[in-house]
Scaffold this motif. Structure first.
Motif, mmCIF file in Angstrom:
data_model
loop_
_atom_site.group_PDB
_atom_site.id
_atom_site.type_symbol
_atom_site.label_atom_id
_atom_site.label_comp_id
_atom_site.label_asym_id
_atom_site.label_seq_id
_atom_site.Cartn_x
_atom_site.Cartn_y
_atom_site.Cartn_z
ATOM 1 N N VAL A 72 0.793 -1.143 -0.174
ATOM 2 C CA VAL A 72 -0.059 -0.001 -0.082
ATOM 3 C C VAL A 72 0.988 1.119 0.225
ATOM 4 O O VAL A 72 1.934 1.324 0.826
ATOM 5 N N LEU A 73 0.734 2.147 -0.976
ATOM 6 C CA LEU A 73 1.394 3.415 -0.876
ATOM 7 C C LEU A 73 0.487 4.401 -0.412
ATOM 8 O O LEU A 73 -0.229 5.001 -0.770
ATOM 9 N N SER A 74 0.894 4.481 0.818
ATOM 10 C CA SER A 74 -0.040 5.490 1.909
ATOM 11 C C SER A 74 0.312 7.047 1.435
ATOM 12 O O SER A 74 -0.714 7.760 1.091
ATOM 13 N N GLU A 75 1.501 7.414 1.296
ATOM 14 C CA GLU A 75 1.865 8.569 0.810
ATOM 15 C C GLU A 75 3.360 8.686 0.220
ATOM 16 O O GLU A 75 4.201 8.632 1.103
ATOM 17 N N VAL A 76 3.412 8.895 -0.896
ATOM 18 C CA VAL A 76 4.526 8.660 -1.639
ATOM 19 C C VAL A 76 4.885 9.960 -2.555
ATOM 20 O O VAL A 76 4.105 10.285 -3.518
ATOM 21 N N ILE A 77 6.066 10.808 -2.127
ATOM 22 C CA ILE A 77 6.002 12.205 -2.607
ATOM 23 C C ILE A 77 7.470 12.451 -3.140
ATOM 24 O O ILE A 77 8.284 12.232 -2.268
ATOM 25 N N GLN A 120 -1.711 7.893 -2.132
ATOM 26 C CA GLN A 120 -1.402 9.222 -2.502
ATOM 27 C C GLN A 120 -0.185 8.975 -3.073
ATOM 28 O O GLN A 120 0.762 8.770 -2.324
ATOM 29 N N VAL A 121 0.104 9.400 -4.358
ATOM 30 C CA VAL A 121 1.375 9.615 -5.045
ATOM 31 C C VAL A 121 1.514 10.878 -5.811
ATOM 32 O O VAL A 121 0.506 11.115 -6.492
ATOM 33 N N GLU A 122 2.372 11.529 -5.524
ATOM 34 C CA GLU A 122 2.789 12.826 -6.119
ATOM 35 C C GLU A 122 4.175 13.047 -6.702
ATOM 36 O O GLU A 122 5.254 12.891 -5.980
#
Length: 167
Positions: free
Chosen positions: A100-105, A123-125
Protein backbone atom coordinates in the motif's frame (compact mmCIF):
# COMPACT_ATOMS: atom_id res chain seq x y z
CA UNK A 1 27.71 9.57 5.31
CA UNK A 2 26.91 6.12 6.70
CA UNK A 3 27.24 2.70 5.03
CA UNK A 4 25.10 -0.04 6.57
CA UNK A 5 26.03 -3.68 6.04
CA UNK A 6 24.96 -6.94 7.63
CA UNK A 7 21.85 -7.91 9.56
CA UNK A 8 19.86 -5.58 11.81
CA UNK A 9 16.69 -6.69 13.57
CA UNK A 10 15.23 -9.87 14.93
CA UNK A 11 14.60 -13.21 13.33
CA UNK A 12 11.04 -13.20 11.90
CA UNK A 13 10.65 -9.50 12.65
CA UNK A 14 10.71 -9.71 16.45
CA UNK A 15 12.27 -6.26 16.89
CA UNK A 16 9.61 -3.61 17.57
CA UNK A 17 11.01 -0.77 15.51
CA UNK A 18 14.16 0.53 13.84
CA UNK A 19 14.98 4.21 13.37
CA UNK A 20 18.03 5.41 11.42
CA UNK A 21 18.85 9.13 11.12
CA UNK A 22 21.93 10.22 9.18
CA UNK A 23 23.07 13.81 8.57
CA UNK A 24 24.53 12.71 5.22
CA UNK A 25 23.93 9.90 2.74
CA UNK A 26 22.71 6.46 3.91
CA UNK A 27 23.97 3.56 1.77
CA UNK A 28 22.77 -0.04 2.20
CA UNK A 29 25.36 -2.62 1.10
CA UNK A 30 24.67 -6.32 1.68
CA UNK A 31 22.22 -5.19 4.38
CA UNK A 32 19.09 -6.86 5.74
CA UNK A 33 16.90 -4.86 8.13
CA UNK A 34 13.84 -6.50 9.66
CA UNK A 35 11.27 -5.21 12.13
CA UNK A 36 7.91 -6.51 13.32
CA UNK A 37 6.51 -2.98 13.38
CA UNK A 38 8.22 -0.08 11.58
CA UNK A 39 11.45 1.05 10.00
CA UNK A 40 12.04 4.82 9.87
CA UNK A 41 14.84 6.26 7.73
CA UNK A 42 15.89 9.91 7.53
CA UNK A 43 18.93 10.99 5.49
CA UNK A 44 20.11 13.41 2.84
CA UNK A 45 19.99 10.59 0.27
CA UNK A 46 19.38 6.83 0.44
CA UNK A 47 21.02 4.33 -1.90
CA UNK A 48 21.23 0.56 -2.00
CA UNK A 49 22.88 -2.31 -3.80
CA UNK A 50 20.80 -5.00 -5.52
CA UNK A 51 20.87 -7.48 -2.60
CA UNK A 52 19.95 -5.33 0.40
CA UNK A 53 16.37 -5.66 1.74
CA UNK A 54 14.19 -3.82 4.25
CA UNK A 55 11.42 -6.00 5.74
CA UNK A 56 8.73 -4.56 8.02
CA UNK A 57 5.03 -3.79 8.37
CA UNK A 58 5.37 -0.04 7.96
CA UNK A 59 8.20 1.82 6.24
CA UNK A 60 8.62 5.58 6.67
CA UNK A 61 11.40 7.23 4.64
CA UNK A 62 12.44 10.86 4.33
CA UNK A 63 15.31 12.01 2.16
CA UNK A 64 16.31 15.38 0.76
CA UNK A 65 17.96 14.07 -2.42
CA UNK A 66 16.48 10.74 -3.47
CA UNK A 67 15.57 7.23 -2.35
CA UNK A 68 17.21 4.50 -4.45
CA UNK A 69 17.85 5.06 -8.14
CA UNK A 70 16.78 3.63 -11.50
CA UNK A 71 19.62 1.10 -11.57
CA UNK A 72 19.21 -0.09 -7.96
CA UNK A 73 15.75 0.46 -6.56
CA UNK A 74 15.53 0.08 -2.78
CA UNK A 75 14.31 -3.52 -2.24
CA UNK A 76 11.54 -3.82 0.32
CA UNK A 77 9.10 -6.32 1.80
CA UNK A 78 6.56 -4.11 3.55
CA UNK A 79 2.81 -3.76 4.00
CA UNK A 80 2.65 0.05 3.85
CA UNK A 81 5.13 2.73 2.77
CA UNK A 82 5.34 6.47 3.31
CA UNK A 83 8.23 8.09 1.44
CA UNK A 84 9.08 11.71 0.77
CA UNK A 85 11.92 13.34 -1.14
CA UNK A 86 12.01 17.00 -0.16
CA UNK A 87 14.30 18.64 -2.73
CA UNK A 88 15.65 16.77 -5.77
CA UNK A 89 15.74 13.14 -6.77
CA UNK A 90 13.16 10.43 -7.03
CA UNK A 91 11.63 7.57 -5.07
CA UNK A 92 12.67 4.20 -6.52
CA UNK A 93 11.30 1.11 -4.75
CA UNK A 94 11.02 -2.61 -5.58
CA UNK A 95 8.48 -4.51 -3.46
CA UNK A 96 8.56 -8.32 -3.36
CA UNK A 97 4.79 -8.79 -3.09
CA UNK A 98 1.76 -6.59 -2.33
CA UNK A 99 2.04 -3.06 -0.95
CA UNK A 100 0.00 0.00 0.00
CA UNK A 101 1.44 3.37 -1.05
CA UNK A 102 0.09 5.46 1.80
CA UNK A 103 1.89 8.69 0.89
CA UNK A 104 4.74 8.74 -1.63
CA UNK A 105 5.95 12.18 -2.71
CA UNK A 106 8.90 13.46 -4.73
CA UNK A 107 8.76 17.25 -4.69
CA UNK A 108 11.05 17.68 -7.71
CA UNK A 109 11.63 14.23 -9.22
CA UNK A 110 9.91 11.01 -10.17
CA UNK A 111 8.31 8.07 -8.40
CA UNK A 112 9.08 4.63 -9.88
CA UNK A 113 7.71 1.65 -7.94
CA UNK A 114 7.48 -2.04 -8.84
CA UNK A 115 5.36 -4.54 -6.88
CA UNK A 116 5.40 -8.32 -7.21
CA UNK A 117 1.66 -8.49 -6.40
CA UNK A 118 -1.21 -6.02 -5.86
CA UNK A 119 -0.21 -2.37 -5.62
CA UNK A 120 -2.72 -0.20 -3.70
CA UNK A 121 -2.49 3.58 -3.96
CA UNK A 122 -3.59 6.20 -1.42
CA UNK A 123 -1.44 9.15 -2.50
CA UNK A 124 1.43 9.52 -4.98
CA UNK A 125 2.80 12.88 -6.19
CA UNK A 126 5.78 13.57 -8.49
CA UNK A 127 6.79 15.11 -11.81
CA UNK A 128 6.58 11.63 -13.34
CA UNK A 129 4.95 8.54 -11.81
CA UNK A 130 5.65 4.98 -12.97
CA UNK A 131 3.78 2.22 -11.13
CA UNK A 132 4.24 -1.40 -12.22
CA UNK A 133 2.69 -4.52 -10.71
CA UNK A 134 2.64 -8.25 -11.43
CA UNK A 135 -0.80 -8.14 -9.77
CA UNK A 136 -3.31 -5.32 -10.01
CA UNK A 137 -3.04 -1.59 -9.39
CA UNK A 138 -5.99 -0.39 -7.30
CA UNK A 139 -7.08 2.49 -5.11
CA UNK A 140 -6.42 1.77 -1.43
CA UNK A 141 -9.53 3.72 -0.29
CA UNK A 142 -12.10 3.40 -3.09
CA UNK A 143 -14.87 5.14 -1.10
CA UNK A 144 -13.06 8.50 -0.99
CA UNK A 145 -13.08 11.12 -3.74
CA UNK A 146 -9.57 12.53 -3.39
CA UNK A 147 -6.92 12.49 -6.08
CA UNK A 148 -4.71 9.40 -5.74
CA UNK A 149 -1.97 10.15 -8.29
CA UNK A 150 -0.81 13.67 -9.12
CA UNK A 151 1.76 14.09 -11.89
CA UNK A 152 2.35 15.61 -15.30
CA UNK A 153 3.11 12.11 -16.66
CA UNK A 154 1.64 8.85 -15.30
CA UNK A 155 2.57 5.36 -16.50
CA UNK A 156 0.67 2.41 -15.02
CA UNK A 157 1.38 -1.23 -15.93
CA UNK A 158 -0.26 -4.21 -14.25
CA UNK A 159 -1.06 -7.86 -14.89
CA UNK A 160 -4.05 -7.39 -17.16
CA UNK A 161 -3.91 -3.70 -18.08
CA UNK A 162 -7.10 -2.91 -16.11
CA UNK A 163 -6.55 -0.18 -13.53
CA UNK A 164 -9.50 0.27 -11.17
CA UNK A 165 -10.77 3.10 -8.99
CA UNK A 166 -7.77 5.47 -9.34
CA UNK A 167 -8.50 9.19 -9.53
Amino acid sequence: DFKMTGFVGGYNGQVGGIKVEVAGKLDFSNAYLTSGETIQLDAVGITSDAVSVLKTRGLNIHADRGIGNKENKLSIQVDTVEAKVGFTGGVYLREADEIVLSEVISVNGEVDIFAGAELSVDQVEANQVVLESLGHIVEASPVDSDVDVTSSEIILRDLDGVITELE
